[in-house]
Write an enzyme that holds these catalytic residues in place. Structure first.
Site, PDB file in Angstrom:
ATOM      1  N   GLU A 432       1.096  -1.462   0.034  1.00  0.00           N
ATOM      2  CA  GLU A 432       0.054   0.117  -0.058  1.00  0.00           C
ATOM      3  C   GLU A 432       0.944   1.233  -0.166  1.00  0.00           C
ATOM      4  O   GLU A 432       0.856   2.027   0.805  1.00  0.00           O
ATOM      5  CB  GLU A 432      -1.268  -0.042   1.129  1.00  0.00           C
ATOM      6  CG  GLU A 432      -1.654  -1.167   0.738  1.00  0.00           C
ATOM      7  CD  GLU A 432      -2.715  -1.264   2.079  1.00  0.00           C
ATOM      8  OE1 GLU A 432      -4.939  -1.224   1.532  1.00  0.00           O
ATOM      9  OE2 GLU A 432      -2.603  -1.072   3.204  1.00  0.00           O
ATOM     10  N   GLU A 505      -5.040 -10.381   0.121  1.00  0.00           N
ATOM     11  CA  GLU A 505      -5.541  -9.406   0.956  1.00  0.00           C
ATOM     12  C   GLU A 505      -7.075  -9.802   0.459  1.00  0.00           C
ATOM     13  O   GLU A 505      -7.230  -9.723  -0.171  1.00  0.00           O
ATOM     14  CB  GLU A 505      -5.447  -8.116   1.639  1.00  0.00           C
ATOM     15  CG  GLU A 505      -3.974  -7.443   2.196  1.00  0.00           C
ATOM     16  CD  GLU A 505      -4.162  -6.324   3.111  1.00  0.00           C
ATOM     17  OE1 GLU A 505      -4.985  -6.219   3.444  1.00  0.00           O
ATOM     18  OE2 GLU A 505      -2.647  -6.259   2.915  1.00  0.00           O
TER      19      GLU A 505
END
Length: 963
Positions: A432, A505
């Protein structure tokens, strides 16, 4: 106005502002992790048994400074004011403050600067060493940066929290007692690259030790393997080495390779974690390496391990202990790995930083695929503006030249250290932090160093409409929490035909969650291009206090992200949740198919036979009729077919053989098949006496007396043989205590005032034994929400309740539609025929089997750290609850119920489980429809088919009898 006109703030001369730039000072180049021993026979012993290993863990002195500006030039000359164990986190010992944030930087954003009020900690201890050797001081983890002094002299500075920082202190040590001083700062320039979703801990949180090495010692080497048994050892730094493998010894000089060939090699995999012993020696030291022969690669758009298109049944794992924070022990890791094996996990993503060295060695030993991730996340850049462009702002560090060096350099601390670990099947550049040229350059460096596939979730561009354009500099592309038809969209991209896809994820496991395992694996199992996924995340990050588990905001911090850290598939203390069993089911090593007479058991393994005992349990209405046990030995990807008897419920369980982490007879897989045989109790009719009063309608039927409220249509009282059964009225209910996955839709529910609806009867009719109400649910301010026809038909032992409803247009789908009441808390024993034994919902029942179960009300409640909807059971044909003398039974078709010690309101009011009031009643919810669970806390919206319909109908029969 320019800064040139002002005097700059400076710190002491000895501590230059290294903490506001990206480079470490005097830290040795990273190299493969190993521990030298003085004796060949000891090389595979625990590292602390090596006489070349001086353990500096233990009690250190500590002094806290509010800011670096308070630290004097000669701080290391001053005695420390208190003591602290090392390793540890200072916040867990009363220093600073405890804070949890997810996306936002907990300090002002202005790189490369750090806040002037930057807390720091002077650590100090003494040690003795041996001067005949070179002395290397190693810190395995310090958050966030630190200055090192030995005997009053500056040695160096390091600024990456999760790196092995190695200093050559040979010229700084003396005979006798030496003094080591370390100044640890809470923030540094590197903190802009360490904005992971975590508690913000500080301190020397991993081990510290000294290694004693001869003058001309080995520095670095690389081991490679191929499936034909070829093992290559290359000495990349050091004068010479002698290498022994499989009884063969070869000598190499720096830059040379020693090639070994093992006949009929035993390949390493999580299913067969076979390791060969390699001994490396030079001068008077020996190093032991465990070599796993395996390959990891991408071919034709498919990820192959040992030339097989395997699946990753993974979890994301942070280093976290609910008592010690980011400090974890080898025992903690073994506990995690053991539990993962029992839950059928085969892969771990080290989110979002490299783990301690023993973690990788244990994964080699016990068998886990590892995605080793670099210590990079800059999520907070997307939240650095008031307003701003989230998608573009996320790419800040990826394009800013200020971060180029650090992003590339941090890859080295991951790749170089863990390069010889067979468990590591791919490298991840970080998490991220957006796309950008800096990550492309980082991938180029990794590729120049090692041939393993490269992963990076951020290797794509996102348009304003959230459409994805994948980049090509990684080998494996990745998504997290995908929405919509992502799989077909990906497969249709011509530029991606040579790239496999994984979900780094998915199934965000926050609170009562997740409910979408099956949807994901219907896709992930459909095509070899899909590698698998890593559940977010392994364990809740709740900090244990005397009251219970705490989360963000519980420590008085201003900036925090609440209970978003309570998002694990297991609890902080590693207790299992219902979601744990859902994951275990979807990850199990076999599949079962049963047609009523034939059972097909198929292996999902790729490298090892499924061996164990197949236990077949035949049941009738909860009672065990017979149990058969059959030894099975199923080759990889093969299946067996067995003849099986029929019964009401047939349960198949695969019991394991003994392994290092799993005892013999442990249940690895379980599936049940139910033949519907339930027939509702025969209804005994009787003539009811109905009295129509001003507000209430009184109904007497045999031993029962009901009072119906014409204001709202509820059964306000119900007595049986003179005893009051309902403590509260039986009334319509459309609200549940929002789950964490309801975090977005709940705002719509509350805005529509679903939690404050009351019945409004506009017409009623009495006919024979039947009373029918026509009305709606509404609240102040708004038009009616739900229109209903509610009918009660009375018989000798109870009442049939029928409901037909329709919600108004433009309202959100409701959490549930059904009824609620409460009973005396003595009604504490429940039996039901539905999906159990775990809580179950329309989309969360993979691990459940429809059968007859019995349990106590207190056991049916799930202890979620943040209270929310829990304990419901889906697909019931009946439930009954008793106080030992009276039985209340509810029958229906595929309804849901919960019988709990707390009410919906109790769960909605409490922020923590320990805040719930003492039980005063048994709270009963009877649902014709209950919305699913999903994973919308950080995933897709709940699928349409799992939502409570906007109109529908159903019936429940309630009877009361003496036991």
């Amino acid at each position: 106005m320019t800064l040139k006109k002002f005097k700059k703030i400076i710190v002491s001369y000895n501590m230059q502002k290294y903490y506001e730039q990206g480079k470490c000072i005097n830290v040795l180049e990273p190299h493969a992790y190993y521990i030298p021993f003085s004796e060949r026979e000891a090389v595979f012993s625990p590292r602390h048994e090596s006489d070349r290993f001086i353990n500096l863990n233990g009690e250190w002195g500590i002094t806290e400074y509010e800011t670096i500006l308070d630290v004097s030039d000669d701080f290391y000359k001053k005695p420390t004011q208190s003591n602290i164990p090392v390793p540890s986190c200072v916040q867990m010992h009363g220093y600073d403050h405890i804070q949890y944030t997810d996306q936002c930087y907990p300090f002002p954003f202005n790189p490369p600067y750090t806040p002037n009020m930057n807390p720091c900690y002077h650590y100090s201890r003494t040690f003795k060493t041996h001067l005949k050797y070179k002395n290397y001081l190693i810190f395995e983890g310090v958050d966030s940066c630190f200055y090192v002094y030995v005997n009053g002299q500056f040695v160096g500075y390091s600024n990456v929290s999760h790196r092995l920082s190695e200093f050559d202190i040979t010229n700084f040590v003396k005979s006798g007692e030496n003094k080591l001083d370390v100044l640890v700062l809470k923030w540094n320039f590197g903190s802009y690259l360490e904005d992971q979703d975590k508690w913000r801990f500080t301190g020397i949180f991993r081990d510290v030790y000294i290694l004693l090495r001869p003058q001309n010692h080995i520095v670095d080497y690389k081991i490679d393997t191929t499936l034909d048994g070829t093992v290559s050892f290359k000495l990349t730094n050091g004068e010479r080495a002698e290498v022994t493998l499989a009884g063969i010894t070869k000598k190499v000089k720096c830059g040379e390779c020693a090639i070994f060939k093992i006949k009929e090699p035993k390949l390493w995999s999580p299913e067969t974690p076979y390791l060969y012993d390699m001994v490396i020696s030079s001068t008077d030291e020996y190093i032991g390496e465990k070599v796993g022969i395996r390959t990891t690669e991408v071919k034709n758009g498919i990820y192959l391990f040992n030339n097989k298109p395997i699946k990753l049944y993974g979890v994301n794992r942070h280093d976290f202990n609910c008592r010690t924070g980011a400090t974890v022990t080898v025992e903690n890791i073994i506990e995690d790995l053991t539990l993962m094996k029992k839950l059928n996990v085969n892969a771990i993503r080290t989110s979002h930083y490299p783990n301690m060295p023993e973690f990788y060695q244990l994964c080699d030993k016990y068998g886990f695929y590892v995605m080793s991730e670099t210590d990079i996340e800059s999520h907070g850049t997307a939240k650095r503006h008031v307003g701003g462009n989230y998608l573009k702002d996320m790419e800040y560090v990826g394009y800013d030249p200020l971060f180029e060096y650090s992003i590339i350099e941090r890859q080295k601390y991951n790749v170089k250290v863990n390069i010889n670990r067979p468990c590591v099947i791919m490298w991840s550049l970080g998490n991220e932090s957006g796309n950008g040229i800096n990550f492309k350059k980082a991938a180029e460096w990794v590729r120049s160093c090692d041939g393993r596939p490269i992963h990076y979730e951020g290797a794509h561009d996102v348009a304003e409409d959230w459409s994805i354009t994948y980049d090509t500099y990684v080998d494996i592309v990745s998504r997290m929490y995908p929405r919509g038809d992502w799989s077909n969209e990906f497969l249709a991209i011509p530029e991606m035909k040579d790239k496999p896809m994984l979900l780094c994820e998915y199934c965000h496991s926050m609170g009562n969650s997740p409910g979408d395992f099956k949807k994901h694996w219907d896709i992930l199992g459909s095509n070899d291009r899909f590698v698998g996924g890593f559940v977010w995340e392994w364990a809740d990050h709740g900090i244990l206090s005397k009251k219970g588990f705490m989360y963000g905001g519980d420590f008085g911090e201003d900036l925090h992200d609440g209970n978003f850290c309570i998002d694990g598939i297991v609890a902080p203390d590693r207790k299992l949740k219902s979601g744990s069993y859902e994951m275990k089911k979807i990850y199990e090593p076999v599949t079962f198919k049963f047609d009523g007479t034939k059972l097909t058991v198929k292996s999902r393994q790729f490298f090892r036979n499924v061996r164990g005992t197949l236990e077949i349990t035949y049941k009738d209405k909860g009672q065990v009729l017979d149990v058969e046990r059959i030894f099975v030995d199923i080759p990889p990807q093969s299946e067996i077919v067995l003849s099986v008897k029929s019964a009401h419920v047939v349960i198949f369980s695969l019991l394991s053989e003994e392994s290092e982490l799993i005892p013999e007879g442990f249940e690895l897989a379980r599936s049940g098949f139910t033949t519907e045989r339930y027939n509702a109790d025969e209804r005994v009719d009787c003539k009811a006496k109905i009295t129509d009063g001003n507000r209430y309608i009184t109904v007497k039927c045999k031993n029962n007396v009901f009072t119906l409220d014409k204001a709202n249509g509820a059964i306000s009282t119900f007595t049986h043989s003179g005893r009051k059964i309902f403590k509260q009225s039986l009334e319509l209910n459309i609200m549940r205590a929002p789950t964490d996955n309801d975090r977005y839709i709940k705002n719509e529910w509350l805005s529509a005032r679903y939690d404050k609806q009351t019945g409004q009867v506009r017409a009623y009719e009495i006919s024979g034994n039947k009373v029918v109400f026509n009305g709606y649910l509404s609240s102040v301010r708004y038009e009616p929400s739900m229109f209903f026809i509610l009918a009660y038909e009375f018989f000798a032992d109870g009442v049939e309740v029928s409901l037909e409803y329709r919600f108004a247009d433009d309202l959100p789908y409701p959490p549930r539609v059904g009824f609620k009441t409460s009973l005396d808390k003595k009604f504490d024993n429940v039996a039901y025929y539905g999906f159990g034994p775990y809580e179950s919902y329309v989309d969360k029942r993979l691990a459940c089997i429809k059968d007859v179960y019995c349990d106590a009300v207190t056991n049916l409640e799930q202890h979620y750290i943040k209270p929310q909807e829990n304990g419901s059971h889906y697909g019931c044909d009946y439930m009954k609850v008793t106080d030992g003398t009276t039985i209340v039974k509810v029958e229906g078709k595929e309804f849901s119920f919960s019988a709990l010690p707390h009410s919906v309101g109790d769960y909605m009011m409490a922020r923590h489980y320990y805040e719930l009031p003492k039980q005063t009643a048994t709270h009963l919810c009877l649902d014709l429809f209950m919305s699913g669970i999903g994973s919308n806390s950080c995933g897709p919206e709940l699928a349409e088919e799992y939502r409570t319909p906007m109109e529908g109908k159903g019936m429940l029969r309630i009877t009361v009898r003496k036991k």
